[in-house]
Every structure is written in C-alpha cells, then in structure tokens.
Write an enzyme that holds these catalytic residues in place. Sequence first.
Site, PDB file in Angstrom:
ATOM      1  CG  MET A  86      94.610  60.859 -19.819  1.00  0.00           C
ATOM      2  SD  MET A  86      95.183  61.596 -21.315  1.00  0.00           S
ATOM      3  CE  MET A  86      93.687  61.886 -22.215  1.00  0.00           C
ATOM      4  CB  CYS A  92      84.481  58.607 -15.697  1.00  0.00           C
ATOM      5  SG  CYS A  92      85.465  57.206 -15.154  1.00  0.00           S
ATOM      6  CD  GLN A 122      84.486  51.466 -16.276  1.00  0.00           C
ATOM      7  OE1 GLN A 122      83.690  50.832 -15.600  1.00  0.00           O
ATOM      8  NE2 GLN A 122      85.337  52.308 -15.740  1.00  0.00           N
ATOM      9  CD  GLU A 171      85.075  52.571 -11.967  1.00  0.00           C
ATOM     10  OE1 GLU A 171      85.799  53.007 -11.057  1.00  0.00           O
ATOM     11  OE2 GLU A 171      84.817  53.219 -12.996  1.00  0.00           O
ATOM     12  NE  ARG A 206      90.828  50.497 -17.190  1.00  0.00           N
ATOM     13  CZ  ARG A 206      90.237  51.567 -16.637  1.00  0.00           C
ATOM     14  NH1 ARG A 206      89.282  52.217 -17.267  1.00  0.00           N
ATOM     15  NH2 ARG A 206      90.606  51.979 -15.444  1.00  0.00           N
ATOM     16  CG  HIS A 236      84.380  54.897 -19.383  1.00  0.00           C
ATOM     17  ND1 HIS A 236      85.612  54.576 -19.903  1.00  0.00           N
ATOM     18  CD2 HIS A 236      84.619  55.317 -18.115  1.00  0.00           C
ATOM     19  CE1 HIS A 236      86.560  54.803 -19.001  1.00  0.00           C
ATOM     20  NE2 HIS A 236      85.978  55.259 -17.909  1.00  0.00           N
TER      21      HIS A 236
HETATM   22  P1  NAP Z   1      96.976  61.139 -14.923  1.00  0.00           P
HETATM   23  O1  NAP Z   1      96.785  61.267 -16.388  1.00  0.00           O
HETATM   24  O2  NAP Z   1      97.776  59.979 -14.434  1.00  0.00           O
HETATM   25  O3  NAP Z   1      97.635  62.509 -14.375  1.00  0.00           O
HETATM   26  C1  NAP Z   1      97.885  62.764 -13.018  1.00  0.00           C
HETATM   27  C2  NAP Z   1      99.253  63.450 -12.841  1.00  0.00           C
HETATM   28  O4  NAP Z   1     100.293  62.555 -13.192  1.00  0.00           O
HETATM   29  C3  NAP Z   1      99.529  64.645 -13.739  1.00  0.00           C
HETATM   30  O5  NAP Z   1      98.883  65.781 -13.256  1.00  0.00           O
HETATM   31  C4  NAP Z   1     101.050  64.768 -13.640  1.00  0.00           C
HETATM   32  O6  NAP Z   1     101.374  65.479 -12.436  1.00  0.00           O
HETATM   33  C5  NAP Z   1     101.484  63.303 -13.468  1.00  0.00           C
HETATM   34  N1  NAP Z   1     102.131  62.712 -14.637  1.00  0.00           N
HETATM   35  C6  NAP Z   1     103.171  61.853 -14.553  1.00  0.00           C
HETATM   36  N2  NAP Z   1     103.555  61.449 -15.769  1.00  0.00           N
HETATM   37  C7  NAP Z   1     102.762  62.056 -16.671  1.00  0.00           C
HETATM   38  C8  NAP Z   1     102.659  62.013 -18.083  1.00  0.00           C
HETATM   39  N3  NAP Z   1     103.482  61.256 -18.838  1.00  0.00           N
HETATM   40  N4  NAP Z   1     101.728  62.770 -18.695  1.00  0.00           N
HETATM   41  C9  NAP Z   1     100.894  63.519 -17.973  1.00  0.00           C
HETATM   42  N5  NAP Z   1     100.932  63.594 -16.613  1.00  0.00           N
HETATM   43  C10 NAP Z   1     101.850  62.854 -15.954  1.00  0.00           C
HETATM   44  O7  NAP Z   1      95.580  61.041 -14.150  1.00  0.00           O
HETATM   45  P2  NAP Z   1      94.084  61.321 -14.681  1.00  0.00           P
HETATM   46  O8  NAP Z   1      93.578  60.166 -15.454  1.00  0.00           O
HETATM   47  O9  NAP Z   1      94.033  62.667 -15.283  1.00  0.00           O
HETATM   48  O10 NAP Z   1      93.268  61.284 -13.303  1.00  0.00           O
HETATM   49  C11 NAP Z   1      93.327  62.332 -12.331  1.00  0.00           C
HETATM   50  C12 NAP Z   1      92.243  62.087 -11.296  1.00  0.00           C
HETATM   51  O11 NAP Z   1      90.953  62.148 -11.935  1.00  0.00           O
HETATM   52  C13 NAP Z   1      92.306  60.715 -10.629  1.00  0.00           C
HETATM   53  O12 NAP Z   1      91.923  60.830  -9.278  1.00  0.00           O
HETATM   54  C14 NAP Z   1      91.275  59.900 -11.380  1.00  0.00           C
HETATM   55  O13 NAP Z   1      90.740  58.843 -10.604  1.00  0.00           O
HETATM   56  C15 NAP Z   1      90.221  60.958 -11.638  1.00  0.00           C
HETATM   57  N6  NAP Z   1      89.358  60.685 -12.789  1.00  0.00           N
HETATM   58  C16 NAP Z   1      89.938  60.244 -13.949  1.00  0.00           C
HETATM   59  C17 NAP Z   1      89.118  60.020 -15.050  1.00  0.00           C
HETATM   60  C18 NAP Z   1      89.706  59.535 -16.338  1.00  0.00           C
HETATM   61  O14 NAP Z   1      88.908  59.187 -17.230  1.00  0.00           O
HETATM   62  N7  NAP Z   1      91.020  59.499 -16.505  1.00  0.00           N
HETATM   63  C19 NAP Z   1      87.746  60.244 -14.964  1.00  0.00           C
HETATM   64  C20 NAP Z   1      87.195  60.719 -13.770  1.00  0.00           C
HETATM   65  C21 NAP Z   1      88.020  60.936 -12.694  1.00  0.00           C
HETATM   66  P3  NAP Z   1     102.615  66.479 -12.263  1.00  0.00           P
HETATM   67  O15 NAP Z   1     102.538  67.531 -13.335  1.00  0.00           O
HETATM   68  O16 NAP Z   1     102.403  67.023 -10.906  1.00  0.00           O
HETATM   69  O17 NAP Z   1     103.810  65.595 -12.410  1.00  0.00           O
END
Ligand code: NAP
Length: 380
Positions: A15, A139, A166, A245, A272, A279
């Site tokens: 994401m 965030c 959130q 959080e 949540r 958020h």
């Molecule tokens: P995420 O969407 O779960 O993505 C993380 C990884 O999961 C992707 O790079 C991918 O890695 C894998 N993945 C597995 N199945 C997937 C699918 N169906 N679609 C896309 N990716 C998939 O995590 P995220 O929310 O971006 O968060 C990443 C980090 O940022 C975390 O540490 C989180 O705490 C932090 N963060 C998140 C937010 C937020 O609002 N989401 C805000 C601030 C900080 P591969 O390509 O290697 O498989």
Amino acid sequence: MTMIKRLGFVGWRGMVGSVLLARMREEGDLEHVEELVLYSTSQAGQPGPELPNTRPLLADAIDLDSLSTMDAIISCQGGDYTQKIHAPLRDMGWQGYWLDAASTLRMSDNSTIILDPLNQSIIRQNLAKGQRDFIGGNCTVSLMLMALHGLFKENLVEWITAMTYQAISGGGAQQMRELLIQMGEIHEHVTPLLRLQESSILDIDSRVNEYLNSSALTTGAIGSPLANNLLPWIDIDLDNGIGREEWKGYAETNKILGRENNPIPIESTCVRVGTFRCHSQAFTIALSQDVGIDDLADIMGQANQWVKVIPNNKQDTLQSLTPAAVSGSMDIAVGRIRKTVFNSRIMTVFTVGDQLLWGAAEPLRRMLGILSEYQTDGDS
Ligand code: NAP
C-alpha cells in the site's frame, strides 16, 4: 536535484510503496535517479513494472550483496523485513541512506523521524552529523503534526488528547481486501431478507450480529470483524493499559519536535474503523494562552500549504471534512474548530488526512529530495 545514483526500493508493491511509487512518477523523481532497482521478497527474477532508469527484472530483497551496492534504500516492506535486513547490512559496512516506513528504527538514537515541514532543521543537523537512517513517522502522528503545525509553531500547545478513527489501509493491502470480503459476506448473508420489503429490520440486525460473532466471517488478515464494527485497539498491547499506537502519539511526536527533554503530554485512544483510506482524529487541546477562535483558524491554516481549514458548519463539514472528500489528496482538512464549555483555553479540532500520502509516502519521497540537494551542496 542531482542524482542518488543507485536507489533500491523494497515494498513498492504494498500500500505505502505503491502510493510512493505513484507519487515519484507524478513528480518526475525517477528521472533524477541513475538506476532504480526494485526488490521483492516474493517475486525476485520476475519482470517488474516499466519505469524510467529501472532494471527490467525484480531483484531479491534478501540479497545483502546486491543491497549493499545501493546509495540509498527505501523500504516500505514492514518491520519484520527491517529487523532482518538493516543490522546485517550495516554490519557489512554499508554506508548508504536507509529510508523506511516501518516503526522498527524510529526511536533508535541513530535515526531521525522525518516530517520535513516541521523538522527540516533537525533532519539537516543529523545529516551533517553523519546520520544515515531516516524513518517516516507513524501515520497518525504525522497527520496530527501536519494539522496542528501552526499551534506547535506558536508554542500554543499545553497538552492534547486524540481520539482516532483509522482506516483499514493503515493495516496494508491484504486487510483492505479482507474488509471488502467481510462486507460482501455480510450482505450476502442477509440478501434474501433485504429483498423482502416486509422483512423486519430487527431480524436483519440480529442475523448480521450473529454472523459477525460466528466463525463463518473471513477474519484471517484483520483478525476480527471490522465491517459493521469498530476495533478500539491498534498495534500491540504494552501491558500497561495502552496500545503501542497510542504510545507512539506521545513518543514520536516529541522526538519529531526535538522535545524529548521537555515533552508535550499527549493521550490517545486509537480506533480502527471500516473506512478504506484516510485517518481522522478528534483532538481536545489545552492552549498555553487564550487565543480567539478566528486567530486559531488562521494560525492553523497558514502554517503550511497543505492545511485546509473547513468552516465549522454542518454543510461544509459533511462536504469537505470526511475521508471520502480527502482520500487521494495531499490536503490536510482541519475543521470543527471551537472552544469548549470547560474553559476558553480548551479547544477542539477534527482533522482528516490521507495516511498513505502525508502519513507515509510523502515524507519519504521528500527525504529523497533533501538527500539529493544535500549531496549537491557537498555534504553541507
Ligand atoms: P502491505 O500493503 O502489507 O505491503 C507490504 C508487502 O507485502 C508488499 O511490499 C509485498 O511484498 C507484500 N504483499 C503480499 N501480498 C500483497 C498484495 N496482495 N498486494 C500488495 N503487496 C503484497 O504493507 P503497507 O501497509 O504498505 O506497510 C508497509 C510498512 O509501512 C509497514 O511497516 C507499515 O507499518 C508502515 N506504514 C504503513 C502505513 C499505512 O497506512 N499502510 C502508514 C505508515 C507506515 P513483496 O512484493 O516482497 O511480496
């Protein structure tokens, strides 16, 4: 902007990563990178997206030899990845810049939490000291700071309580999909009754509730029912009555503001909700001085170019101070600004911001720009 010669990007498919990549393309950032290497933990060797200056095949995100050839690495892969890779990479003597969305390294003495509209001077000081780990803030914290920037700048904040609402995208791509699956399953469960005009709403209600509390609902990614529900606990239990959080609201805010020795008290209850993106937060703020309501709106509205003050009336609020209105935009909507009956120094504010943009991707993207300028200025 000059070049970060070789930039590694891990987590571009998630994401935060996909929003960041879209912003980098939108702003033409990739033209300033000599080579972009996209890494994956699950798809190494497969073709990646076609982008300027980018290798066609995805690299292996656990290949330390490959990672150690990068000038800078952005990780949006998550805390487990950072835990596994960052220290071994540094132990190999890697001196590049590590930019990360995960919380793992935020409170380390060797890292800076980046939110440059508020703490550019701290970022530059730490760069000059040779620091190499620059970590995006939580965030909710980043969005609060952007919204209340003016109040912090004018030293008006004595204490804050934050009640958060959130979105599920805060939990990543898999949880977003699951929320929609839950909604679909619930709808399907009561579709026959919904179709009957004469069916009782109490029957529908009890069937929905029964289904929510049964094991039939899909909850593998979120862990609980979120559709038709809310979850008043986010992140791990710190075993002292608060969730991690909620702790971040206090700890990260004061680190970002450089106020570790003179912290502003901040209490949060983090919840949540079943929104998809953005958020929202309701603040009660004790001011250090009694400032008039119009002046407070001006102070907040003029602090940075992204805050949009929404007039405190029903029509403007419902039109412009909602996740639906703000999703996908860089705006930080700030409204419901009013004084409370308790005391004229105690005010309330409601804010909505896209946590994937200002809450995650944008501070990382802007840090790349700061690094590029910094290198141009001869490491000044
Ligand atoms: P995420 O969407 O779960 O993505 C993380 C990884 O999961 C992707 O790079 C991918 O890695 C894998 N993945 C597995 N199945 C997937 C699918 N169906 N679609 C896309 N990716 C998939 O995590 P995220 O929310 O971006 O968060 C990443 C980090 O940022 C975390 O540490 C989180 O705490 C932090 N963060 C998140 C937010 C937020 O609002 N989401 C805000 C601030 C900080 P591969 O390509 O290697 O498989």
